[in-house]
Write a protein that holds these residues in place. Structure first.
Motif, PDB file in Angstrom:
ATOM      1  N   THR A  52       1.034  -1.645  -0.173  1.00 42.68           N
ATOM      2  CA  THR A  52      -0.005   0.235  -0.175  1.00 42.68           C
ATOM      3  C   THR A  52       0.987   0.950  -0.039  1.00 42.68           C
ATOM      4  N   THR A  56       2.591   3.432  -3.113  1.00 43.37           N
ATOM      5  CA  THR A  56       1.888   4.206  -3.290  1.00 43.37           C
ATOM      6  C   THR A  56       2.420   5.447  -3.856  1.00 43.37           C
ATOM      7  N   ASN A 103      -2.729   9.563  -7.420  1.00 46.60           N
ATOM      8  CA  ASN A 103      -1.845   8.806  -6.905  1.00 46.60           C
ATOM      9  C   ASN A 103      -2.020   8.988  -5.317  1.00 46.60           C
ATOM     10  N   THR A 106      -4.389   8.874  -3.347  1.00 45.81           N
ATOM     11  CA  THR A 106      -5.253   7.296  -3.247  1.00 45.81           C
ATOM     12  C   THR A 106      -3.776   7.368  -1.429  1.00 45.81           C
ATOM     13  N   ASP A 337     -11.629   8.754  -4.448  1.00 46.09           N
ATOM     14  CA  ASP A 337      -9.814   8.006  -4.580  1.00 46.09           C
ATOM     15  C   ASP A 337      -9.737   7.394  -2.893  1.00 46.09           C
ATOM     16  N   ASN A 338      -9.762   9.382  -2.818  1.00 43.78           N
ATOM     17  CA  ASN A 338      -9.477   8.896  -0.485  1.00 43.78           C
ATOM     18  C   ASN A 338     -10.173   7.289  -0.410  1.00 43.78           C
ATOM     19  N   MET A 340     -10.248   5.196  -1.450  1.00 40.96           N
ATOM     20  CA  MET A 340      -9.938   3.612  -1.657  1.00 40.96           C
ATOM     21  C   MET A 340      -8.434   3.298  -1.002  1.00 40.96           C
ATOM     22  N   SER A 341      -8.039   4.931  -0.512  1.00 37.83           N
ATOM     23  CA  SER A 341      -7.137   4.510   0.373  1.00 37.83           C
ATOM     24  C   SER A 341      -7.193   4.125   1.262  1.00 37.83           C
ATOM     25  N   ASN A 344      -7.376   0.012   0.168  1.00 38.45           N
ATOM     26  CA  ASN A 344      -6.396  -0.190   0.339  1.00 38.45           C
ATOM     27  C   ASN A 344      -5.788  -0.079   1.528  1.00 38.45           C
ATOM     28  N   ARG A 350      -2.842  -1.828  -2.680  1.00 40.53           N
ATOM     29  CA  ARG A 350      -3.334  -1.326  -3.749  1.00 40.53           C
ATOM     30  C   ARG A 350      -4.290  -2.661  -5.335  1.00 40.53           C
ATOM     31  N   LYS A 383     -18.345   4.822  -0.867  1.00 37.53           N
ATOM     32  CA  LYS A 383     -17.549   4.195  -2.234  1.00 37.53           C
ATOM     33  C   LYS A 383     -18.676   4.679  -3.181  1.00 37.53           C
TER      34      LYS A 383
END
Length: 426
Positions: A52, A56, A103, A106, A337-338, A340-341, A344, A350, A383
């Protein structure tokens, strides 16, 4: 397991040589021995770093370097052969920006550590953009000259560019980072055209229309300098966490910029410090405290920020201008994406590196399945509700779907905090 129930747990051990069942707060939790749990959590933190955090930051470092290179090339074209600049050149830079932005977003579930200790997050990701301050800076001939500087005898060579250091030292956070660049290369959700950048920007459609005019050349000089500083700061995060980061990144950070890149007083990288949790020299008293940082300081913190700040401030009317990524109109992508972070961090890496068997998800599924279900469902719902919001957020920030997404983020925040405290106690 509650420590006061240790004796009862020993009785249960008569029925199992490998593990025992203890009565937890909800009478549903199966907890292993401390030694087994410690081993499991250490493997999980190793996977977190390897699958992760490190990848990243590596992707962020590479994509911000590519962004600098693309903007530097556009700047040179505008300065030396403006008619050779094409819409495709600008669109390519915008695509690189979008990837770099993804990027970074995340990575926001692990802003604890170097990003916070060295003030990197506010330096590169403050909004809203100070549009008037930007207009003033772009008309300041002294600043423009300094932002277009190179080492003696190497004009035009990106390897000897020095405007990045000037920008990082002299410009404020309201001009630096992603959002200053975003305004230069995007408008109304689309890349600007080559003709736009060959001409003069009069800030049409903004509160400054008719008050300022700025040449495209000056805009790209500024964007290049800020992109160089952005790259440098992202390299600092990468190097600070990963002692095996590329040598040229380390040289830039440690020697050229003379920035710190280790945990104060230890000499350890942030990754080393994290993986040594519970051992002499680490700032983490135990591996459980390291896990608490992942879930509480990292994941829960960004869930709260997405819900109550990024979406909440404009939705409630507290600050209708407090909208992230308004010029590219990608606010909702940032928010997604936040989350998703968080996914992950919780699910074992990831997507391309994920190993759920070495995840906090697997750990809680084993020892407190109900709590794991709550967390995983909260991630899924957050999400989905962000995706359900009408786009672009800058125009529809007060939609009813936004309120539902805020509520989902608040539930995710609460579930992650509960998970952090349960692991810390048991």
């Amino acid at each position: 397991m509650q420590k006061s129930k240790f004796s009862a747990a020993l009785c249960c051990a008569l029925f199992s040589l490998a593990a025992f069942t203890a009565c937890s707060d909800d009478d549903t939790t199966t907890v292993g021995t401390d030694e087994v749990q410690e081993t499991e959590l250490k493997a999980i933190t190793q996977q977190y770093i390897d699958a992760t955090l490190h990848p990243t930051y590596a992707q962020l470092a590479d994509s911000t370097a590519q962004l600098f290179d693309a903007l530097h090339a556009i700047k040179l074209k505008l300065q030396n052969a403006p008619q050779t600049l094409t819409d495709a050149d600008v669109a390519e830079a915008c695509d690189i920006f979008i990837q770099a932005r993804a990027n970074y977003e995340t990575s926001e579930a692990f802003l604890f550590g170097a990003a916070t200790d060295f003030g990197i997050d506010p330096h590169i990701d403050t909004w809203p953009l100070d549009l008037q301050g930007l207009a003033v800076a772009l008309n300041n001939t002294t600043q423009i000259r300094e932002m277009d500087s190179y080492a003696d005898g190497h004009a035009g060579d990106p390897a000897y560019y020095t405007g990045d250091a000037y920008a990082g030292n002299k410009l404020g956070p309201e001009l630096l980072g992603f959002h200053g660049i975003e305004f230069i290369i995007f408008r109304n959700g689309a890349p600007r055209t080559a003709a736009d950048l060959r001409g003069t920007d009069r800030y049409e459609g903004t509160a400054l229309e008719g008050k300022y005019s700025v040449t495209g050349v000056n805009e790209l000089i500024f964007a290049t300098a800020v992109a160089g500083d952005l790259r440098n700061k992202c390299w600092q995060m990468e190097v600070s966490w990963n002692e095996n980061a590329p040598a040229d990144h380390r040289t830039k950070v440690e020697e050229d910029m003379e920035w710190p890149c280790s945990v104060a007083g230890t000499g350890l990288s942030y990754g080393q410090n994290f993986l040594l949790a519970g051992q002499p020299g680490s700032t983490y008293a135990s591996v459980r405290k390291a896990v608490e940082a992942i879930l509480e300081a990292g994941c829960a913190s960004i869930a709260d920020e997405v819900g109550n700040t990024k979406m909440g401030k404009p939705f409630t009317g507290e600050d209708k201008n407090y909208i992230e990524s308004p010029f590219s109109e990608r606010s909702l992508f940032d928010f997604y994406d936040n989350i998703m972070s968080i996914e992950n961090s919780y699910m074992g890496g990831r997507p391309e590196l994920r190993n759920e068997s070495l995840s906090l998800h697997a750990y809680l599924q084993k020892y407190n399945a109900d709590l794991d279900t709550r967390v995983t469902e909260a991630i899924r719902t957050a999400k989905a509700r962000i995706q359900a919001c009408p786009k672009p957020f800058v125009l529809y920030y007060n939609a009813s779907q936004v309120e539902q997404a805020i509520a989902a983020c608040n539930e995710l925040d609460a579930a992650l905090s509960e998970a952090a405290q349960w692991i810390l106690r048991n």
